[in-house]
Design a protein around this motif. Structure first.
Motif, PDB file in Angstrom:
ATOM      1  N   VAL A 119      20.437  26.279 -15.165  1.00 23.87           N
ATOM      2  CA  VAL A 119      21.529  27.217 -15.444  1.00 23.87           C
ATOM      3  C   VAL A 119      22.671  26.901 -14.486  1.00 23.87           C
ATOM      4  O   VAL A 119      22.502  27.018 -13.273  1.00 23.87           O
ATOM      5  CB  VAL A 119      21.096  28.698 -15.282  1.00 23.87           C
ATOM      6  N   TYR A 120      23.794  26.497 -15.039  1.00 29.20           N
ATOM      7  CA  TYR A 120      24.945  26.133 -14.225  1.00 29.20           C
ATOM      8  C   TYR A 120      26.082  27.112 -14.453  1.00 29.20           C
ATOM      9  O   TYR A 120      26.224  27.683 -15.535  1.00 29.20           O
ATOM     10  CB  TYR A 120      25.407  24.709 -14.549  1.00 29.20           C
ATOM     11  N   ASP A 121      26.884  27.294 -13.436  1.00 28.96           N
ATOM     12  CA  ASP A 121      28.033  28.189 -13.503  1.00 28.96           C
ATOM     13  C   ASP A 121      29.152  27.580 -14.346  1.00 28.96           C
ATOM     14  O   ASP A 121      29.918  28.284 -14.970  1.00 28.96           O
ATOM     15  CB  ASP A 121      28.518  28.450 -12.074  1.00 28.96           C
ATOM     16  N   MET A 122      29.231  26.250 -14.334  1.00 26.00           N
ATOM     17  CA  MET A 122      30.226  25.522 -15.116  1.00 26.00           C
ATOM     18  C   MET A 122      29.545  24.256 -15.607  1.00 26.00           C
ATOM     19  O   MET A 122      28.885  23.563 -14.842  1.00 26.00           O
ATOM     20  CB  MET A 122      31.431  25.170 -14.239  1.00 26.00           C
ATOM     21  N   THR A 123      29.665  23.967 -16.898  1.00 25.83           N
ATOM     22  CA  THR A 123      29.100  22.729 -17.417  1.00 25.83           C
ATOM     23  C   THR A 123      30.219  21.882 -17.996  1.00 25.83           C
ATOM     24  O   THR A 123      31.185  22.407 -18.550  1.00 25.83           O
ATOM     25  CB  THR A 123      28.035  22.994 -18.503  1.00 25.83           C
ATOM     26  N   THR A 124      30.095  20.581 -17.838  1.00 26.11           N
ATOM     27  CA  THR A 124      31.124  19.664 -18.316  1.00 26.11           C
ATOM     28  C   THR A 124      30.484  18.579 -19.168  1.00 26.11           C
ATOM     29  O   THR A 124      29.323  18.199 -18.945  1.00 26.11           O
ATOM     30  CB  THR A 124      31.881  19.013 -17.142  1.00 26.11           C
ATOM     31  N   LYS A 125      31.244  18.096 -20.139  1.00 23.83           N
ATOM     32  CA  LYS A 125      30.798  17.011 -21.000  1.00 23.83           C
ATOM     33  C   LYS A 125      31.967  16.098 -21.285  1.00 23.83           C
ATOM     34  O   LYS A 125      33.090  16.570 -21.489  1.00 23.83           O
ATOM     35  CB  LYS A 125      30.295  17.573 -22.328  1.00 23.83           C
ATOM     36  N   CYS A 126      31.703  14.800 -21.323  1.00 23.15           N
ATOM     37  CA  CYS A 126      32.729  13.816 -21.674  1.00 23.15           C
ATOM     38  C   CYS A 126      32.100  12.815 -22.638  1.00 23.15           C
ATOM     39  O   CYS A 126      30.912  12.491 -22.518  1.00 23.15           O
ATOM     40  CB  CYS A 126      33.235  13.098 -20.423  1.00 23.15           C
ATOM     41  N   SER A 127      32.899  12.324 -23.566  1.00 21.61           N
ATOM     42  CA  SER A 127      32.390  11.365 -24.550  1.00 21.61           C
ATOM     43  C   SER A 127      32.325   9.939 -23.999  1.00 21.61           C
ATOM     44  O   SER A 127      31.916   9.028 -24.710  1.00 21.61           O
ATOM     45  CB  SER A 127      33.259  11.400 -25.810  1.00 21.61           C
ATOM     46  N   CYS A 128      32.679   9.735 -22.739  1.00 25.61           N
ATOM     47  CA  CYS A 128      32.631   8.385 -22.158  1.00 25.61           C
ATOM     48  C   CYS A 128      31.188   7.980 -21.873  1.00 25.61           C
ATOM     49  O   CYS A 128      30.309   8.829 -21.808  1.00 25.61           O
ATOM     50  CB  CYS A 128      33.482   8.310 -20.889  1.00 25.61           C
ATOM     51  N   PRO A 129      30.938   6.684 -21.677  1.00 33.05           N
ATOM     52  CA  PRO A 129      29.564   6.231 -21.418  1.00 33.05           C
ATOM     53  C   PRO A 129      29.098   6.400 -19.972  1.00 33.05           C
ATOM     54  O   PRO A 129      27.959   6.072 -19.655  1.00 33.05           O
ATOM     55  CB  PRO A 129      29.627   4.740 -21.787  1.00 33.05           C
ATOM     56  N   ASP A 130      29.933   6.926 -19.095  1.00 32.06           N
ATOM     57  CA  ASP A 130      29.568   7.084 -17.684  1.00 32.06           C
ATOM     58  C   ASP A 130      28.408   8.071 -17.564  1.00 32.06           C
ATOM     59  O   ASP A 130      28.433   9.154 -18.142  1.00 32.06           O
ATOM     60  CB  ASP A 130      30.781   7.576 -16.893  1.00 32.06           C
ATOM     61  N   TYR A 131      27.388   7.708 -16.807  1.00 31.61           N
ATOM     62  CA  TYR A 131      26.241   8.589 -16.607  1.00 31.61           C
ATOM     63  C   TYR A 131      26.568   9.746 -15.655  1.00 31.61           C
ATOM     64  O   TYR A 131      25.903  10.769 -15.649  1.00 31.61           O
ATOM     65  CB  TYR A 131      25.046   7.798 -16.057  1.00 31.61           C
ATOM     66  N   ALA A 132      27.585   9.571 -14.816  1.00 33.20           N
ATOM     67  CA  ALA A 132      27.936  10.590 -13.825  1.00 33.20           C
ATOM     68  C   ALA A 132      28.593  11.789 -14.512  1.00 33.20           C
ATOM     69  O   ALA A 132      29.381  11.640 -15.440  1.00 33.20           O
ATOM     70  CB  ALA A 132      28.888  10.009 -12.792  1.00 33.20           C
ATOM     71  N   ASN A 133      28.241  12.965 -14.032  1.00 34.19           N
ATOM     72  CA  ASN A 133      28.827  14.178 -14.583  1.00 34.19           C
ATOM     73  C   ASN A 133      29.117  15.129 -13.427  1.00 34.19           C
ATOM     74  O   ASN A 133      28.196  15.542 -12.747  1.00 34.19           O
ATOM     75  CB  ASN A 133      27.859  14.814 -15.579  1.00 34.19           C
ATOM     76  N   PRO A 134      30.383  15.460 -13.176  1.00 36.38           N
ATOM     77  CA  PRO A 134      31.548  15.078 -13.969  1.00 36.38           C
ATOM     78  C   PRO A 134      32.015  13.653 -13.662  1.00 36.38           C
ATOM     79  O   PRO A 134      31.910  13.183 -12.533  1.00 36.38           O
ATOM     80  CB  PRO A 134      32.608  16.094 -13.577  1.00 36.38           C
ATOM     81  N   CYS A 135      32.536  13.024 -14.688  1.00 40.19           N
ATOM     82  CA  CYS A 135      33.076  11.668 -14.565  1.00 40.19           C
ATOM     83  C   CYS A 135      34.548  11.754 -14.160  1.00 40.19           C
ATOM     84  O   CYS A 135      35.098  12.842 -13.995  1.00 40.19           O
ATOM     85  CB  CYS A 135      32.939  10.938 -15.903  1.00 40.19           C
ATOM     86  N   LYS A 136      35.215  10.615 -14.038  1.00 43.32           N
ATOM     87  CA  LYS A 136      36.619  10.603 -13.631  1.00 43.32           C
ATOM     88  C   LYS A 136      37.521  11.260 -14.680  1.00 43.32           C
ATOM     89  O   LYS A 136      38.527  11.875 -14.340  1.00 43.32           O
ATOM     90  CB  LYS A 136      37.087   9.175 -13.342  1.00 43.32           C
ATOM     91  N   HIS A 137      37.142  11.173 -15.962  1.00 39.13           N
ATOM     92  CA  HIS A 137      37.961  11.784 -17.019  1.00 39.13           C
ATOM     93  C   HIS A 137      37.878  13.304 -16.933  1.00 39.13           C
ATOM     94  O   HIS A 137      38.893  14.004 -17.026  1.00 39.13           O
ATOM     95  CB  HIS A 137      37.495  11.295 -18.394  1.00 39.13           C
ATOM     96  N   THR A 138      36.659  13.800 -16.734  1.00 32.36           N
ATOM     97  CA  THR A 138      36.465  15.247 -16.571  1.00 32.36           C
ATOM     98  C   THR A 138      37.161  15.729 -15.305  1.00 32.36           C
ATOM     99  O   THR A 138      37.772  16.802 -15.294  1.00 32.36           O
ATOM    100  CB  THR A 138      34.964  15.578 -16.524  1.00 32.36           C
ATOM    101  N   THR A 139      37.082  14.935 -14.250  1.00 31.54           N
ATOM    102  CA  THR A 139      37.736  15.298 -12.990  1.00 31.54           C
ATOM    103  C   THR A 139      39.241  15.416 -13.191  1.00 31.54           C
ATOM    104  O   THR A 139      39.872  16.338 -12.667  1.00 31.54           O
ATOM    105  CB  THR A 139      37.399  14.267 -11.897  1.00 31.54           C
ATOM    106  N   ALA A 140      39.830  14.507 -13.970  1.00 31.78           N
ATOM    107  CA  ALA A 140      41.269  14.592 -14.273  1.00 31.78           C
ATOM    108  C   ALA A 140      41.581  15.917 -14.968  1.00 31.78           C
ATOM    109  O   ALA A 140      42.561  16.593 -14.640  1.00 31.78           O
ATOM    110  CB  ALA A 140      41.709  13.406 -15.126  1.00 31.78           C
ATOM    111  N   ALA A 141      40.734  16.301 -15.931  1.00 31.70           N
ATOM    112  CA  ALA A 141      40.940  17.576 -16.630  1.00 31.70           C
ATOM    113  C   ALA A 141      40.775  18.757 -15.683  1.00 31.70           C
ATOM    114  O   ALA A 141      41.529  19.742 -15.756  1.00 31.70           O
ATOM    115  CB  ALA A 141      39.979  17.687 -17.809  1.00 31.70           C
ATOM    116  N   LEU A 142      39.816  18.678 -14.754  1.00 30.34           N
ATOM    117  CA  LEU A 142      39.624  19.758 -13.780  1.00 30.34           C
ATOM    118  C   LEU A 142      40.825  19.881 -12.838  1.00 30.34           C
ATOM    119  O   LEU A 142      41.180  20.982 -12.419  1.00 30.34           O
ATOM    120  CB  LEU A 142      38.345  19.517 -12.970  1.00 30.34           C
ATOM    121  N   ILE A 143      41.454  18.767 -12.520  1.00 27.82           N
ATOM    122  CA  ILE A 143      42.650  18.802 -11.670  1.00 27.82           C
ATOM    123  C   ILE A 143      43.805  19.460 -12.417  1.00 27.82           C
ATOM    124  O   ILE A 143      44.514  20.304 -11.855  1.00 27.82           O
ATOM    125  CB  ILE A 143      42.998  17.385 -11.180  1.00 27.82           C
TER     126      ILE A 143
END
Length: 196
Positions: free
Chosen positions: A144-168
């Motif tokens: 159970v997470y307070d905030m969950t993120t998803k990106c369609s990129c193939p990066d295994y890391a979550n959040p990825c750099k694309h999600t991080t850009a959106a969070l900024i």
């Protein structure tokens, strides 16, 4: 001795993207903007935070929509097709939500401050009293997470750099209009007695 050949990262430039402003100047004037960035920095993003800032500064975020407790974004990466990102925030259960709203409404000055884009620190306490956080708080319980993120990129890391850009970009919207943070938690100005 063989030398490793290095290649510069090539990010396609986007003419009509959303460009981060506060991140560029490094000025986070208000406490809630500073706290947002501190949370991002504490997420263990390592190099992804720097790359996400670069994407946000260069306008790689091309679409950005807040729909209640969900943020949807499109980010142009190095591949031809842009990536789609979703950020979902945990909202208080109905009873807790009503108590948080009642606590805010009980002090008209809190609403007045929100109307002029100021965030009273006491609102954080109202969420905490109900077992919730106003700002993203990490893992609540197993799975159970307070905030969950998803990106369609193939990066295994979550959040990825694309999600991080959106969070900024989301952080900058929150810096300008802190009511956005409450809206991500399912509380609108209409719930507080203002607006349509």
């Amino acid at each position: 001795m063989s030398r490793k050949k290095s290649y510069p990262v090539r990010i396609p430039r986007v003419a009509c993207g959303i460009r981060a402003q506060e991140t560029r100047s490094g000025v986070n004037r208000v406490w809630w903007a500073r706290k947002w960035m501190e949370i991002l920095e504490s997420m263990g993003l390592s190099g992804r935070l720097g790359r996400g800032k670069s994407y946000a500064l260069s306008g790689q975020v091309t679409e950005f929509v807040i729909r209640a407790s969900r943020v949807e974004a499109t980010v142009v990466g190095t591949r031809p097709d842009p990536y789609t990102i979703t950020i979902d925030f945990r909202v208080p259960d109905p009873e807790s939500r009503e108590r948080i709203i009642a606590a805010i409404k009980a002090e008209p000055m809190y609403i007045a401050r929100l109307l002029v884009d100021d965030l009273p620190q006491e609102i954080e306490d109202f969420f905490a009293n109900e077992g919730y956080t106003l700002f993203p708080g990490g893992k609540i319980a197993p799975h159970v997470y307070d905030m969950t993120t998803k990106c369609s990129c193939p990066d295994y890391a979550n959040p990825c750099k694309h999600t991080t850009a959106a969070l900024i970009i989301l952080g900058e919207e929150i810096a300008r209009r802190p009511m956005t943070l409450l809206e991500c938690r399912g509380i609108t100005m209409k719930d507080l007695g203002y607006g349509d």
